[in-house]
Design an enzyme around this catalytic site. Structure first.
Site, mmCIF file in Angstrom:
data_model
loop_
_atom_site.group_PDB
_atom_site.id
_atom_site.type_symbol
_atom_site.label_atom_id
_atom_site.label_comp_id
_atom_site.label_asym_id
_atom_site.label_seq_id
_atom_site.Cartn_x
_atom_site.Cartn_y
_atom_site.Cartn_z
ATOM 1 N N ASP A 8 0.847 -1.187 0.000
ATOM 2 C CA ASP A 8 0.000 0.000 0.000
ATOM 3 C C ASP A 8 0.887 1.243 0.000
ATOM 4 O O ASP A 8 2.098 1.167 -0.255
ATOM 5 C CB ASP A 8 -1.000 -0.040 1.157
ATOM 6 C CG ASP A 8 -0.388 0.209 2.535
ATOM 7 O OD1 ASP A 8 0.841 0.439 2.645
ATOM 8 O OD2 ASP A 8 -1.153 0.179 3.522
ATOM 9 N N HIS A 9 0.294 2.384 0.314
ATOM 10 C CA HIS A 9 0.978 3.673 0.274
ATOM 11 C C HIS A 9 2.106 3.820 1.290
ATOM 12 O O HIS A 9 2.923 4.731 1.165
ATOM 13 C CB HIS A 9 -0.042 4.804 0.481
ATOM 14 C CG HIS A 9 -0.854 4.629 1.724
ATOM 15 N ND1 HIS A 9 -1.996 3.860 1.751
ATOM 16 C CD2 HIS A 9 -0.683 5.094 2.987
ATOM 17 C CE1 HIS A 9 -2.500 3.869 2.967
ATOM 18 N NE2 HIS A 9 -1.719 4.598 3.754
ATOM 19 N N CYS A 65 2.779 -3.136 4.315
ATOM 20 C CA CYS A 65 1.927 -2.001 4.699
ATOM 21 C C CYS A 65 2.568 -1.356 5.921
ATOM 22 O O CYS A 65 3.638 -1.773 6.350
ATOM 23 C CB CYS A 65 0.478 -2.406 4.914
ATOM 24 S SG CYS A 65 0.076 -3.288 6.440
ATOM 25 N N GLY A 68 2.224 -3.843 8.825
ATOM 26 C CA GLY A 68 2.346 -5.220 8.359
ATOM 27 C C GLY A 68 1.158 -6.077 8.759
ATOM 28 O O GLY A 68 0.957 -7.154 8.212
ATOM 29 N N HIS A 98 10.037 -23.144 10.656
ATOM 30 C CA HIS A 98 9.087 -23.804 11.552
ATOM 31 C C HIS A 98 7.638 -23.746 11.079
ATOM 32 O O HIS A 98 6.844 -24.601 11.457
ATOM 33 C CB HIS A 98 9.159 -23.193 12.953
ATOM 34 C CG HIS A 98 10.464 -23.454 13.631
ATOM 35 N ND1 HIS A 98 10.679 -23.091 14.943
ATOM 36 C CD2 HIS A 98 11.618 -24.030 13.204
ATOM 37 C CE1 HIS A 98 11.921 -23.432 15.291
ATOM 38 N NE2 HIS A 98 12.505 -24.004 14.244
ATOM 39 N N ARG A 132 9.215 -32.409 12.992
ATOM 40 C CA ARG A 132 8.183 -32.172 14.007
ATOM 41 C C ARG A 132 7.295 -30.983 13.660
ATOM 42 O O ARG A 132 6.165 -30.886 14.136
ATOM 43 C CB ARG A 132 8.820 -31.981 15.388
ATOM 44 C CG ARG A 132 9.544 -30.671 15.577
ATOM 45 C CD ARG A 132 10.193 -30.594 16.969
ATOM 46 N NE ARG A 132 10.547 -29.261 17.335
ATOM 47 C CZ ARG A 132 11.723 -28.695 17.094
ATOM 48 N NH1 ARG A 132 12.660 -29.353 16.446
ATOM 49 N NH2 ARG A 132 11.969 -27.462 17.485
ATOM 50 N N ARG A 136 2.426 -29.787 12.803
ATOM 51 C CA ARG A 136 1.851 -28.534 13.298
ATOM 52 C C ARG A 136 1.356 -27.669 12.149
ATOM 53 O O ARG A 136 0.260 -27.100 12.229
ATOM 54 C CB ARG A 136 2.898 -27.773 14.116
ATOM 55 C CG ARG A 136 3.347 -28.516 15.342
ATOM 56 C CD ARG A 136 4.568 -27.897 15.962
ATOM 57 N NE ARG A 136 5.046 -28.740 17.046
ATOM 58 C CZ ARG A 136 6.265 -28.681 17.538
ATOM 59 N NH1 ARG A 136 7.138 -27.817 17.053
ATOM 60 N NH2 ARG A 136 6.631 -29.472 18.509
#
Length: 143
Positions: A8-9, A65, A68, A98, A132, A136
């Protein structure tokens, strides 16, 4: 590798620096961002990046942005997206290692342009560890 970017701006100067850096490294860029500082709505730029990544038109995405947050929330509305808000390169590395993040969100008002380039470089050059973390990550998506 093909990268989709939107801003964006708050981030035209960030986008330009990131695009120039990535093109110097041989990346192909799909640019959905604004080039002006005139006020615009971040979803108009976040959704196209998410769609590019979700459909395989791009390998990874970058959104920018002010904080963020808003553009990350927009990207994360897409089922196939795992967008990570990153304000350091260390967080960017962990988002890939991860969380298998496929879009990185840069908070333009809280990082320098040089930090943003480092965050993006780390994001694009870090692999998912799997192991692992895979179970998740598989639990993130809703069916």
């Amino acid at each position: 590798m093909k990268i989709s970017i939107g801003n964006d701006h708050a981030g035209p100067d960030y986008k330009i620096a990131i695009v120039n850096y990535l093109q110097s490294k041989g990346y192909e860029i799909l640019n959905h961002g604004t080039d002006t500082f005139d006020s615009v709505d971040y979803p108009d730029f976040g959704h196209p990046v998410a769609i590019d990544v979700e459909t395989g038109k791009a390998d990874l995405g970058i959104v920018i942005c002010g904080s963020g947050n808003g553009i990350a929330m927009t990207a994360n509305k897409h089922q196939g997206i795992r967008c990570a808000l990153c304000w350091t390169k260390e967080i960017s590395a962990l988002a890939r290692q991860h969380n298998n993040a496929n879009v990185v969100s840069i908070p333009a008002r809280f990082t320098s342009i040089q930090q943003a380039v480092e965050i993006v470089d780390t994001f694009l050059t870090t692999d998912f560890e799997g192991g692992r973390h895979a179970n998740r990550v598989n639990k993130i998506a809703c069916s």
